[in-house]
Design a protein around this motif. Sequence first.
Motif, PDB file in Angstrom:
ATOM      1  N   ALA A  23     -36.117 -14.463  -4.527  1.00 23.53           N
ATOM      2  CA  ALA A  23     -35.683 -12.385  -4.548  1.00 23.53           C
ATOM      3  C   ALA A  23     -37.243 -11.510  -4.163  1.00 23.53           C
ATOM      4  O   ALA A  23     -36.692 -10.810  -3.636  1.00 23.53           O
ATOM      5  CB  ALA A  23     -36.274 -11.792  -6.721  1.00 23.53           C
ATOM      6  N   GLY A  24     -38.198 -11.991  -4.038  1.00 22.99           N
ATOM      7  CA  GLY A  24     -39.018 -10.981  -3.311  1.00 22.99           C
ATOM      8  C   GLY A  24     -39.072 -10.468  -2.090  1.00 22.99           C
ATOM      9  O   GLY A  24     -39.073  -9.578  -1.569  1.00 22.99           O
ATOM     10  N   LEU A  25     -38.338 -12.093  -1.444  1.00 23.34           N
ATOM     11  CA  LEU A  25     -38.244 -11.420  -0.212  1.00 23.34           C
ATOM     12  C   LEU A  25     -36.880 -10.641   0.237  1.00 23.34           C
ATOM     13  O   LEU A  25     -36.798 -10.141   1.091  1.00 23.34           O
ATOM     14  CB  LEU A  25     -37.506 -12.744   0.345  1.00 23.34           C
ATOM     15  CG  LEU A  25     -37.034 -13.189   2.675  1.00 23.34           C
ATOM     16  CD1 LEU A  25     -38.523 -12.399   3.133  1.00 23.34           C
ATOM     17  CD2 LEU A  25     -36.812 -14.170   2.400  1.00 23.34           C
ATOM     18  N   GLY A  26     -35.951 -10.601  -0.681  1.00 21.99           N
ATOM     19  CA  GLY A  26     -35.172  -9.640  -0.989  1.00 21.99           C
ATOM     20  C   GLY A  26     -35.562  -8.427  -1.066  1.00 21.99           C
ATOM     21  O   GLY A  26     -35.016  -7.719  -0.407  1.00 21.99           O
ATOM     22  N   ALA A  27     -36.599  -8.039  -2.296  1.00 25.67           N
ATOM     23  CA  ALA A  27     -37.526  -7.285  -2.156  1.00 25.67           C
ATOM     24  C   ALA A  27     -37.502  -6.329  -0.980  1.00 25.67           C
ATOM     25  O   ALA A  27     -37.681  -5.166  -0.677  1.00 25.67           O
ATOM     26  CB  ALA A  27     -37.872  -6.880  -3.370  1.00 25.67           C
ATOM     27  N   PHE A  28     -38.669  -7.519  -0.403  1.00 28.62           N
ATOM     28  CA  PHE A  28     -39.292  -6.606   1.036  1.00 28.62           C
ATOM     29  C   PHE A  28     -38.436  -6.197   2.207  1.00 28.62           C
ATOM     30  O   PHE A  28     -38.309  -5.287   2.669  1.00 28.62           O
ATOM     31  CB  PHE A  28     -40.586  -8.370   1.817  1.00 28.62           C
ATOM     32  CG  PHE A  28     -40.696  -7.793   3.154  1.00 28.62           C
ATOM     33  CD1 PHE A  28     -41.871  -7.280   2.607  1.00 28.62           C
ATOM     34  CD2 PHE A  28     -40.269  -8.490   3.781  1.00 28.62           C
ATOM     35  CE1 PHE A  28     -42.360  -7.125   3.748  1.00 28.62           C
ATOM     36  CE2 PHE A  28     -40.741  -7.640   5.314  1.00 28.62           C
ATOM     37  CZ  PHE A  28     -42.063  -7.570   4.824  1.00 28.62           C
ATOM     38  N   HIS A  42     -30.531 -13.285  -3.687  1.00 25.37           N
ATOM     39  CA  HIS A  42     -31.514 -12.539  -1.643  1.00 25.37           C
ATOM     40  C   HIS A  42     -30.924 -11.178  -2.445  1.00 25.37           C
ATOM     41  O   HIS A  42     -31.144 -10.110  -2.467  1.00 25.37           O
ATOM     42  CB  HIS A  42     -31.489 -13.278  -0.799  1.00 25.37           C
ATOM     43  CG  HIS A  42     -32.023 -12.403  -0.051  1.00 25.37           C
ATOM     44  ND1 HIS A  42     -33.034 -12.493   0.029  1.00 25.37           N
ATOM     45  CD2 HIS A  42     -31.725 -11.404   1.258  1.00 25.37           C
ATOM     46  CE1 HIS A  42     -33.777 -12.292   1.477  1.00 25.37           C
ATOM     47  NE2 HIS A  42     -32.537 -10.984   1.923  1.00 25.37           N
ATOM     48  N   MET A  43     -28.815 -11.448  -2.204  1.00 28.83           N
ATOM     49  CA  MET A  43     -28.897  -9.961  -1.422  1.00 28.83           C
ATOM     50  C   MET A  43     -29.051  -9.051  -2.952  1.00 28.83           C
ATOM     51  O   MET A  43     -29.243  -7.932  -3.548  1.00 28.83           O
ATOM     52  CB  MET A  43     -26.937 -10.244  -1.551  1.00 28.83           C
ATOM     53  CG  MET A  43     -26.447  -8.928  -1.461  1.00 28.83           C
ATOM     54  SD  MET A  43     -24.348  -8.994  -1.360  1.00 28.83           S
ATOM     55  CE  MET A  43     -24.625  -9.647  -3.194  1.00 28.83           C
ATOM     56  N   ALA A  44     -29.245  -9.415  -4.308  1.00 27.05           N
ATOM     57  CA  ALA A  44     -29.210  -8.984  -5.306  1.00 27.05           C
ATOM     58  C   ALA A  44     -30.178  -8.441  -5.643  1.00 27.05           C
ATOM     59  O   ALA A  44     -30.534  -7.369  -6.099  1.00 27.05           O
ATOM     60  CB  ALA A  44     -28.882  -9.676  -6.918  1.00 27.05           C
ATOM     61  N   ALA A  45     -31.373  -8.449  -5.625  1.00 28.00           N
ATOM     62  CA  ALA A  45     -32.985  -8.507  -5.049  1.00 28.00           C
ATOM     63  C   ALA A  45     -32.853  -7.351  -3.865  1.00 28.00           C
ATOM     64  O   ALA A  45     -33.348  -6.183  -4.251  1.00 28.00           O
ATOM     65  CB  ALA A  45     -33.756  -8.748  -4.843  1.00 28.00           C
ATOM     66  N   MET A  46     -32.230  -7.130  -3.014  1.00 26.17           N
ATOM     67  CA  MET A  46     -32.598  -6.131  -2.377  1.00 26.17           C
ATOM     68  C   MET A  46     -31.269  -5.017  -1.644  1.00 26.17           C
ATOM     69  O   MET A  46     -31.775  -4.205  -1.965  1.00 26.17           O
ATOM     70  CB  MET A  46     -31.401  -6.978  -0.597  1.00 26.17           C
ATOM     71  CG  MET A  46     -31.900  -6.085   0.719  1.00 26.17           C
ATOM     72  SD  MET A  46     -30.548  -6.190   1.723  1.00 26.17           S
ATOM     73  CE  MET A  46     -30.487  -4.683   2.844  1.00 26.17           C
ATOM     74  N   LEU A  47     -30.570  -5.411  -2.763  1.00 25.86           N
ATOM     75  CA  LEU A  47     -29.610  -4.084  -2.885  1.00 25.86           C
ATOM     76  C   LEU A  47     -30.172  -3.247  -4.052  1.00 25.86           C
ATOM     77  O   LEU A  47     -30.239  -2.240  -4.375  1.00 25.86           O
ATOM     78  CB  LEU A  47     -27.941  -4.891  -3.785  1.00 25.86           C
ATOM     79  CG  LEU A  47     -27.454  -3.917  -4.708  1.00 25.86           C
ATOM     80  CD1 LEU A  47     -26.741  -2.500  -3.018  1.00 25.86           C
ATOM     81  CD2 LEU A  47     -26.138  -4.384  -4.502  1.00 25.86           C
TER      82      LEU A  47
END
Length: 222
Positions: free
Chosen positions: A11-16, A172-177
């Motif tokens: 999740a942190g990678l998606g946020a980054f 990953h997508m949820a964190a990035m979105l």
Amino acid sequence: MDDPWQWLALAGLGAFHGLNPAMGWLFAVALGLQEGRRGAVIRALPPIALGHALSVLVVVAGFAILQLVVTAALLKLVTPSLLIGFGLYRLARGYRHRLRVGMRAGFAGLTLWSFLMASAHGAGLMILPLLLGMLAPAQLMALSLCGPGVEMTGPVAALGSAAAGLAVVLVHMAAMLAVIAVIGLAVFETVGLGILRRGWVNFDLLWAGALIGTGAGFLLLG
């Protein structure tokens, strides 16, 4: 797949990725400013996240297929080599983004742009070390679901790999979105694009360093 730290790292990678303006929120804000309304920013977010997720999915799917035909020891050597190699490529190539799409792009155009941009950055590569740690538990879970007397054959291993890969992409997508939505709307409503001139972090340089550092660490600790 029960290690919470792996999911937090994912999740942190998606946020980054969401923080990086090149990954989409800057484009969403530009569309909003062009049309002069918040709805344009919101409408741009799903295709941007989808394109990013598809790019990651291609890498995950390729990795899942590869692990069926090569040994685990070789995968542990190939994975960090890919990270280090691509990180060095990003440093040598510089940070010029040549991908272009018209400001009137629709859902398909934005999805394609996001897919190409994420692929150019090697967005899915950093997930591979995490995926390596999730494959074995996922395959054991698939084996238990198949019932007694079933062996860890190629199809069973592929089922576990597919389940782990899909979960990885979705988280990953949820964190990035979530991050691109918060930043995109905040910049559009209050901060303004002037933040990029006042000292925005060079995420491309950080990303290249993260790829190299993760690959090197994986080689040393693996």
